[in-house]
Design a protein around this motif. Sequence first.
Motif, PDB file in Angstrom:
ATOM      1  N   TYR A  84      10.231   5.963  82.044  1.00  0.00           N
ATOM      2  CA  TYR A  84       9.759   7.334  82.184  1.00  0.00           C
ATOM      3  C   TYR A  84       8.476   7.572  81.399  1.00  0.00           C
ATOM      4  O   TYR A  84       7.521   8.164  81.898  1.00  0.00           O
ATOM      5  CB  TYR A  84      10.849   8.289  81.698  1.00  0.00           C
ATOM      6  CG  TYR A  84      10.479   9.756  81.751  1.00  0.00           C
ATOM      7  CD1 TYR A  84      10.324  10.403  82.976  1.00  0.00           C
ATOM      8  CD2 TYR A  84      10.293  10.490  80.586  1.00  0.00           C
ATOM      9  CE1 TYR A  84       9.989  11.752  83.034  1.00  0.00           C
ATOM     10  CE2 TYR A  84       9.949  11.827  80.634  1.00  0.00           C
ATOM     11  CZ  TYR A  84       9.797  12.458  81.863  1.00  0.00           C
ATOM     12  OH  TYR A  84       9.453  13.791  81.907  1.00  0.00           O
ATOM     13  N   LEU A 111      15.243  13.906  75.572  1.00  0.00           N
ATOM     14  CA  LEU A 111      14.602  13.296  76.729  1.00  0.00           C
ATOM     15  C   LEU A 111      15.221  13.774  78.035  1.00  0.00           C
ATOM     16  O   LEU A 111      14.515  13.964  79.034  1.00  0.00           O
ATOM     17  CB  LEU A 111      14.658  11.776  76.619  1.00  0.00           C
ATOM     18  CG  LEU A 111      13.731  11.187  75.545  1.00  0.00           C
ATOM     19  CD1 LEU A 111      14.088   9.738  75.254  1.00  0.00           C
ATOM     20  CD2 LEU A 111      12.268  11.301  75.960  1.00  0.00           C
ATOM     21  N   SER A 133      12.002   6.027  72.577  1.00  0.00           N
ATOM     22  CA  SER A 133      12.917   5.753  73.683  1.00  0.00           C
ATOM     23  C   SER A 133      13.287   4.269  73.654  1.00  0.00           C
ATOM     24  O   SER A 133      12.461   3.416  73.326  1.00  0.00           O
ATOM     25  CB  SER A 133      12.290   6.132  75.022  1.00  0.00           C
ATOM     26  OG  SER A 133      11.208   5.292  75.332  1.00  0.00           O
ATOM     27  N   THR A 134      14.530   3.975  74.018  1.00  0.00           N
ATOM     28  CA  THR A 134      15.050   2.618  73.897  1.00  0.00           C
ATOM     29  C   THR A 134      15.696   2.104  75.183  1.00  0.00           C
ATOM     30  O   THR A 134      15.932   0.907  75.303  1.00  0.00           O
ATOM     31  CB  THR A 134      16.113   2.545  72.788  1.00  0.00           C
ATOM     32  OG1 THR A 134      17.234   3.357  73.168  1.00  0.00           O
ATOM     33  CG2 THR A 134      15.568   3.049  71.453  1.00  0.00           C
ATOM     34  N   SER A 135      16.019   2.978  76.116  1.00  0.00           N
ATOM     35  CA  SER A 135      16.717   2.565  77.339  1.00  0.00           C
ATOM     36  C   SER A 135      15.722   2.205  78.427  1.00  0.00           C
ATOM     37  O   SER A 135      14.561   2.628  78.414  1.00  0.00           O
ATOM     38  CB  SER A 135      17.627   3.700  77.828  1.00  0.00           C
ATOM     39  OG  SER A 135      16.844   4.793  78.291  1.00  0.00           O
ATOM     40  N   GLY A 171      18.319  11.240  72.884  1.00  0.00           N
ATOM     41  CA  GLY A 171      18.871  11.279  74.233  1.00  0.00           C
ATOM     42  C   GLY A 171      18.870  12.673  74.847  1.00  0.00           C
ATOM     43  O   GLY A 171      18.328  12.879  75.943  1.00  0.00           O
ATOM     44  N   ASN A 217      14.353   5.465  80.075  1.00  0.00           N
ATOM     45  CA  ASN A 217      13.461   6.293  79.267  1.00  0.00           C
ATOM     46  C   ASN A 217      12.157   5.579  78.919  1.00  0.00           C
ATOM     47  O   ASN A 217      11.100   6.215  78.825  1.00  0.00           O
ATOM     48  CB  ASN A 217      14.169   6.778  78.001  1.00  0.00           C
ATOM     49  CG  ASN A 217      15.127   7.916  78.298  1.00  0.00           C
ATOM     50  OD1 ASN A 217      14.886   8.717  79.202  1.00  0.00           O
ATOM     51  ND2 ASN A 217      16.204   7.995  77.548  1.00  0.00           N
ATOM     52  N   ASP A 222      16.314   7.409  70.751  1.00  0.00           N
ATOM     53  CA  ASP A 222      17.251   7.383  71.867  1.00  0.00           C
ATOM     54  C   ASP A 222      18.384   6.403  71.549  1.00  0.00           C
ATOM     55  O   ASP A 222      18.166   5.195  71.467  1.00  0.00           O
ATOM     56  CB  ASP A 222      16.467   6.955  73.106  1.00  0.00           C
ATOM     57  CG  ASP A 222      17.321   6.798  74.336  1.00  0.00           C
ATOM     58  OD1 ASP A 222      18.476   7.236  74.327  1.00  0.00           O
ATOM     59  OD2 ASP A 222      16.808   6.231  75.324  1.00  0.00           O
TER      60      ASP A 222
END
Length: 405
Positions: free
Chosen positions: A37, A173, A29-31, A170, A34, A145
């Motif tokens: 999360y 997730l 995950s990169t955002s 993306g 996320n 992601d």
Amino acid sequence: MVDRTIETRYNAARLAIQMDLRGVDVVVSTSLENVRYLTGINSVALEMFPHTGHCFAVVARDQPGAPFFISSRCEVDQFLDAPWPLAGALAYGPFSRESRDEPMTEDELRLRKVSVEDVSSATPLEALTQALKLLGVDSGRVAIDETGVNPAFLDAFAETRPRDSTRDAGPLLRAVRKVKTAGEQDAIAASAAVAEHGIAAAIGIARPGITERDLVREFERSVVSLGARPKFTLIKIGRAGVGGQTQPTDLPLKSGQAIWFDVGGVVDGYWYDVARVFCLGEPDAKVAAYYDAMLAGEQRAIEAARPGMTGRQLFDLTVEAVRECGVPHYQRHHVGHGIGVEVYDDVLITPSSDDVIEEGTVVNIETPYYEFGFGAVHVEDPFVVSASGNRLLTTMSRALETVGR
């Protein structure tokens, strides 16, 4: 020191299932959302530099409940705040933390090990590659992601991988986040409760002469004091509600006018998105009638939503209820959405959505109406969908309330 004995809040079991369905060995995950999360960490790097910052949460299929955290050497200290156990942490880039002769605490020793003693990664890509090796998935199929990194990084990452071994994480997730754990449901309810507190505080100062700007300031003061980070605070008086996204003004409140709230923000990583209408004194008959119709539509949705229903089906019955109850011309492009670490999680409640509502999905149902020369009426609340009965996550009255009598 953080209590690391609690289990993960995120849906680790569903993550493992989704990885199996997609044939994925590891998820990156990169955002901001996320990473939050999966790790419970609100990345400073991604908050400060949303377009250029790099922070990753990496989860291997054989350890779905143990994320690996990667951040710059400056912000990597955030791994100490993780509310559940991590598989590890890696840092990249330059930063200085000095060691002298002073005895160190356990957390200081852990931080020195990660940020000072391990200097093997100079770049985000090097740190990510090293993490994959440490997790034993460096030759596996990786879902990354694509929402939090630029195309140049994705291209550089793909060059380090076997051909056709990367996918976009993306959709994976989002599919995982669609069904909320009990801990997430509690977090959404707690976030909504903060919003309700803020609405009550703002309404508490409502009187003739109070302005939109006053109401916004009081709402935000109240929710920030409880740990919220307001993202949008839309409060409009009377007919100004038709342009609800505009900046608050010094328009003074008068007796008989409606006050429209649509407020959104984040508490402990989870969104609130709540709407209400109040009137200073007795409401106009049309305001009362139209609000009652909006509430009837929302109530029909809360009562009728079931696992297995599509977004389209829930949309149709909600809109039909509003039309039946007094606004026959009612039309909308959507009447709700999932909610969680993003304000719009899956599912969307639209006239074309075939996305299926599942057991444990939290729907933020809403029935807004805007009319020139009239303003806005709107009610919005989160509820958990369950085969055994749906559960509303707000406690404030949803009726059209009068204030200042």
